[in-house]
Motif scaffolding. Sequence first.
Motif, PDB file in Angstrom:
ATOM      1  N   LEU A 119      29.558  50.980  24.262  1.00  0.00           N
ATOM      2  CA  LEU A 119      28.832  49.976  25.037  1.00  0.00           C
ATOM      3  C   LEU A 119      27.934  50.636  26.078  1.00  0.00           C
ATOM      4  CD1 LEU A 119      31.752  47.433  25.550  1.00  0.00           C
ATOM      5  CD2 LEU A 119      29.636  47.008  24.266  1.00  0.00           C
ATOM      6  N   THR A 120      26.727  50.158  26.169  1.00  0.00           N
ATOM      7  CA  THR A 120      25.863  50.528  27.281  1.00  0.00           C
ATOM      8  C   THR A 120      25.316  49.221  27.854  1.00  0.00           C
ATOM      9  OG1 THR A 120      24.060  51.936  28.035  1.00  0.00           O
ATOM     10  CG2 THR A 120      23.810  50.936  25.848  1.00  0.00           C
ATOM     11  N   TYR A 121      24.211  49.252  28.575  1.00  0.00           N
ATOM     12  CA  TYR A 121      23.817  48.037  29.301  1.00  0.00           C
ATOM     13  C   TYR A 121      22.315  47.947  29.503  1.00  0.00           C
ATOM     14  CZ  TYR A 121      23.178  50.807  33.574  1.00  0.00           C
ATOM     15  OH  TYR A 121      22.734  51.704  34.494  1.00  0.00           O
ATOM     16  N   LEU A 122      21.917  46.766  29.941  1.00  0.00           N
ATOM     17  CA  LEU A 122      20.533  46.491  30.331  1.00  0.00           C
ATOM     18  C   LEU A 122      20.528  46.006  31.778  1.00  0.00           C
ATOM     19  CD1 LEU A 122      19.101  44.428  27.326  1.00  0.00           C
ATOM     20  CD2 LEU A 122      18.766  46.859  27.823  1.00  0.00           C
ATOM     21  N   GLN A 123      19.357  46.000  32.380  1.00  0.00           N
ATOM     22  CA  GLN A 123      19.179  45.342  33.675  1.00  0.00           C
ATOM     23  C   GLN A 123      17.978  44.415  33.532  1.00  0.00           C
ATOM     24  OE1 GLN A 123      20.697  48.645  36.873  1.00  0.00           O
ATOM     25  NE2 GLN A 123      18.598  48.807  36.175  1.00  0.00           N
ATOM     26  N   LEU A 178      25.699  37.733  33.825  1.00  0.00           N
ATOM     27  CA  LEU A 178      24.675  37.335  34.797  1.00  0.00           C
ATOM     28  C   LEU A 178      25.110  37.665  36.219  1.00  0.00           C
ATOM     29  CD1 LEU A 178      23.720  33.700  33.604  1.00  0.00           C
ATOM     30  CD2 LEU A 178      22.520  35.839  33.085  1.00  0.00           C
ATOM     31  N   GLU A 179      24.145  38.040  37.033  1.00  0.00           N
ATOM     32  CA  GLU A 179      24.337  38.134  38.482  1.00  0.00           C
ATOM     33  C   GLU A 179      23.193  37.346  39.111  1.00  0.00           C
ATOM     34  OE1 GLU A 179      26.767  39.626  40.061  1.00  0.00           O
ATOM     35  OE2 GLU A 179      27.673  40.879  38.493  1.00  0.00           O
ATOM     36  N   PHE A 180      23.534  36.393  39.938  1.00  0.00           N
ATOM     37  CA  PHE A 180      22.487  35.617  40.615  1.00  0.00           C
ATOM     38  C   PHE A 180      22.117  36.280  41.936  1.00  0.00           C
ATOM     39  CE2 PHE A 180      24.052  32.446  37.674  1.00  0.00           C
ATOM     40  CZ  PHE A 180      22.897  31.788  37.302  1.00  0.00           C
ATOM     41  N   PHE A 181      20.831  36.340  42.206  1.00  0.00           N
ATOM     42  CA  PHE A 181      20.425  36.810  43.527  1.00  0.00           C
ATOM     43  C   PHE A 181      19.071  36.238  43.907  1.00  0.00           C
ATOM     44  CE2 PHE A 181      17.403  40.230  42.469  1.00  0.00           C
ATOM     45  CZ  PHE A 181      17.741  40.552  41.168  1.00  0.00           C
ATOM     46  N   ARG A 182      18.682  36.444  45.140  1.00  0.00           N
ATOM     47  CA  ARG A 182      17.435  35.878  45.647  1.00  0.00           C
ATOM     48  C   ARG A 182      16.272  36.831  45.427  1.00  0.00           C
ATOM     49  NH1 ARG A 182      17.080  31.193  48.011  1.00  0.00           N
ATOM     50  NH2 ARG A 182      18.997  30.288  48.731  1.00  0.00           N
ATOM     51  N   CYS A 237      17.344  33.578  41.412  1.00  0.00           N
ATOM     52  CA  CYS A 237      17.032  33.898  40.015  1.00  0.00           C
ATOM     53  C   CYS A 237      18.259  34.504  39.352  1.00  0.00           C
ATOM     54  CB  CYS A 237      15.881  34.904  39.937  1.00  0.00           C
ATOM     55  SG  CYS A 237      14.285  34.214  40.417  1.00  0.00           S
ATOM     56  N   PRO A 238      18.387  34.292  38.034  1.00  0.00           N
ATOM     57  CA  PRO A 238      19.465  34.952  37.314  1.00  0.00           C
ATOM     58  C   PRO A 238      19.025  36.337  36.865  1.00  0.00           C
ATOM     59  CG  PRO A 238      18.398  33.286  35.923  1.00  0.00           C
ATOM     60  CD  PRO A 238      17.601  33.392  37.192  1.00  0.00           C
ATOM     61  N   ALA A 239      19.787  37.333  37.235  1.00  0.00           N
ATOM     62  CA  ALA A 239      19.603  38.669  36.677  1.00  0.00           C
ATOM     63  C   ALA A 239      20.738  38.886  35.692  1.00  0.00           C
ATOM     64  CB  ALA A 239      19.642  39.711  37.777  1.00  0.00           C
ATOM     65  N   ALA A 240      20.602  39.892  34.864  1.00  0.00           N
ATOM     66  CA  ALA A 240      21.677  40.162  33.913  1.00  0.00           C
ATOM     67  C   ALA A 240      21.873  41.657  33.778  1.00  0.00           C
ATOM     68  CB  ALA A 240      21.346  39.550  32.551  1.00  0.00           C
ATOM     69  N   LEU A 241      23.128  42.059  33.712  1.00  0.00           N
ATOM     70  CA  LEU A 241      23.471  43.424  33.320  1.00  0.00           C
ATOM     71  C   LEU A 241      24.227  43.302  32.003  1.00  0.00           C
ATOM     72  CD1 LEU A 241      23.647  43.395  36.678  1.00  0.00           C
ATOM     73  CD2 LEU A 241      24.177  45.785  36.259  1.00  0.00           C
TER      74      LEU A 241
END
Lengths: 445, 445
Positions: A329-333, A360-364, A370-374
């Motif tokens: 497994l690896t990841y995206l941002q 998802l990680e939500f932040f301003r 906005c929803p961000a995703a890792l």
Amino acid sequence: MASPILPLLPSNLEVIQDPNQVAKLSKDYYHFSPVLTAQLQDKVADVVIRPATEAEVLQVAKACVASKTPLTVRGAGTGNYGQCIPLEGGIILDLSKLNRTKWVKPGLACVEAGAKLAAIDKITREQGWEIRMAPSTYRTATIGGFIGGGSGGIGSITYGQLADRGNLTAVRVVTMEDEPQILELRGDDVQKVNHAYGTNGIITELEIPLGPAYPWAEVIVTFDDFMQAARFGYTLGEADGIIKKLISIHAWPVPSYFAALQEFLPPNQTAALLMIAESSLEPFGELVKAYGGTVTYQKTAEAAKKGAALAEFTWNHTTLHARNVDTNLTYLQTLFPYDTDLKLVEHMYRHFGDEVLMHLEFFRVHGQVCPAALQLVRYTTEARLNEIIRYHETQGAFIANPHTYILEDGGRKEINDTQVAFKGQVDPYGLLNPGKMRGWLERNT
Amino acid sequence: MASPILPLLPSNLEVIQDPNQVAKLSKDYYHFSPVLTAQLQDKVADVVIRPATEAEVLQVAKACVASKTPLTVRGAGTGNYGQCIPLEGGIILDLSKLNRTKWVKPGLACVEAGAKLAAIDKITREQGWEIRMAPSTYRTATIGGFIGGGSGGIGSITYGQLADRGNLTAVRVVTMEDEPQILELRGDDVQKVNHAYGTNGIITELEIPLGPAYPWAEVIVTFDDFMQAARFGYTLGEADGIIKKLISIHAWPVPSYFAALQEFLPPNQTAALLMIAESSLEPFGELVKAYGGTVTYQKTAEAAKKGAALAEFTWNHTTLHARNVDTNLTYLQTLFPYDTDLKLVEHMYRHFGDEVLMHLEFFRVHGQVCPAALQLVRYTTEARLNEIIRYHETQGAFIANPHTYILEDGGRKEINDTQVAFKGQVDPYGLLNPGKMRGWLERNT
């Protein structure tokens, strides 16, 4: 290999030459990326120097300039993009002994670059304040490393990102000119070195803004449906009356990787990992009810001091836990656009299925939630990884590529002329963290 | 006129029958509206009762039910829509003696309904906390009155509005049934009486959330151009890294009405009246620079304790100062849609010219910063006022009409079935603040 710098250094300095130790201190967590692993695994410094004061940093800078030795600054080595990997050898400047919190006042603190985030909070909380945002490596990461190589994290749902005006007040920087000096940057000038991977100055001290130290409850809420959980996260993010520090949403099977939390994570459920001000728990409970969620775990701030911190399963610790189970497994941002309907999130969730697992990680972002995703990615080839990235980009998602050690090729996407010009001024020989800043490498081409 | 209730009241109660005093305590600030003035100026209670405890409130409720006497609750009478005008006489229940702050914990306080906002803050600030939002009548308004008849104010740029989940934790309510009782409403149930003008229960005690008590600097920034000032306000509102409590933008000639501030308000300039956390002043200064503003006034939180509070020139105090100069002025309450280009604001600013003077207040609406306006209107006729309102509505601006005393005709625009049903339960004889709730008046039609 003996470094030509050694004879130039005063004897008071802590110098580490043991090859095992030097090799260890030449690493960060780039191994989250198979692409970076192939590129960086053989990079090692000649020697590690561990100064205890800014004056010693200045001595090291002078010796490096005199001997034209590359210098790469290291905080705690918790970065994920090879930010502190010494591409051209030379010395690692380990700042972990510059770790004092010099003063605290309402909403503001002055700290040395090597101070650990959790250690700073321990002091500032006595006055009711805490660091505004932190990565999931909060317990070990240093403030200098976070400013040099981070961008946001737990707390960003309130305060946005480190690059936002107001999230860094001032920095002191040791330069690498013929006569190294100490500069103080304030106001917008802090952006000259903010998120520059230590390529254009050695940050020794920082003034950082603080936020109120609410007692933070830790809560897990589970949902049958991922999209329902995502909508819950968005609504919580936009609920101005509910104080929160973390909104982290994990589609199944991501929760299955959190070994220590298994009893609270029913199979096939999406899990929301949350930090909520205790004083907001009651209205928060009404929101959970309105979205049909189930609270499976709730700890007061006091109880949360013991055991695994929930935050250590979020942001890029999610990837860490997943890779503990499955190293493929690896990841995206990813930053998704403002859209409370979450259309693009839903599209990607369905489009990639089990190949890209939604986290998802939500932040301003400039005032908007906005929803961000890792996302976790089941890695096959670099070509496929790039195809996944390109697909996101063509559909309108922004990818901060975590599979490159080049500063501009990650999240920024363009050359920052101000940072390049500042490097020209303070590091004319290009000795600081060489090979990371594209704008510098390409300045004469 | 003697009230039939008097013989039913225990002798311990403070009862005011002096006609001058009763007349005075039958008023609020509805005179901001020429429309309301014509409708309300002759309304007066028979008697004012000033209980000192919740038990006394219960005694009064019983006596009112027994004698079928209308009861209208009064806080400090600082409302602007005739919320506490006794349309059908009866008694005014003045809660100003129920003014204790019962407890404070991190982010939460329990207060009696008649406690003044500023008095609550004086106590909570000792622990580092303060009321999240307040009207410009902060020094005199009561918390019960604010919840009963207010909607937001200074602080809403961070926490949104009173109606948002999380901005009111719990209330205790004395009912007007045959056997009056005390109910506790928690969670979403608080919405049954939140902003109901005291038509469906007598709020005696509240649990309210608190925010961190930053030291707030007061600042005036002036701009040559109104739209530039408005854009500055928007950007400041969306600057997640800069902590602020008030963003109030006044196009010329509005600043000309602020007598006490004249030396800081150059002619023909737009003025931004701001409260900024002291710890954010440095990055804030960079934002001012970026927008070409001029700081004409800056006071630390400590210095701001003396002299005129800047907040007392904002929100509806702006109207107060303007009317001190020109009683022909009245006002609107407008919510503009989310649009950082401020197109509709600019259109209205140019369209109405000197007839409608622009005064913006920025605040959060479900997570997004929006510009609201309390424009000053040069009043001619009610028909023209309604024409101005209709023009705003047809162009896409939302008007919370301040020229009506009917609950639903102000900002809500629709009948709140939950509040009407709750009135049916707790005030079956319709004695509480009669004539204000349209949903109740029309329930049988």
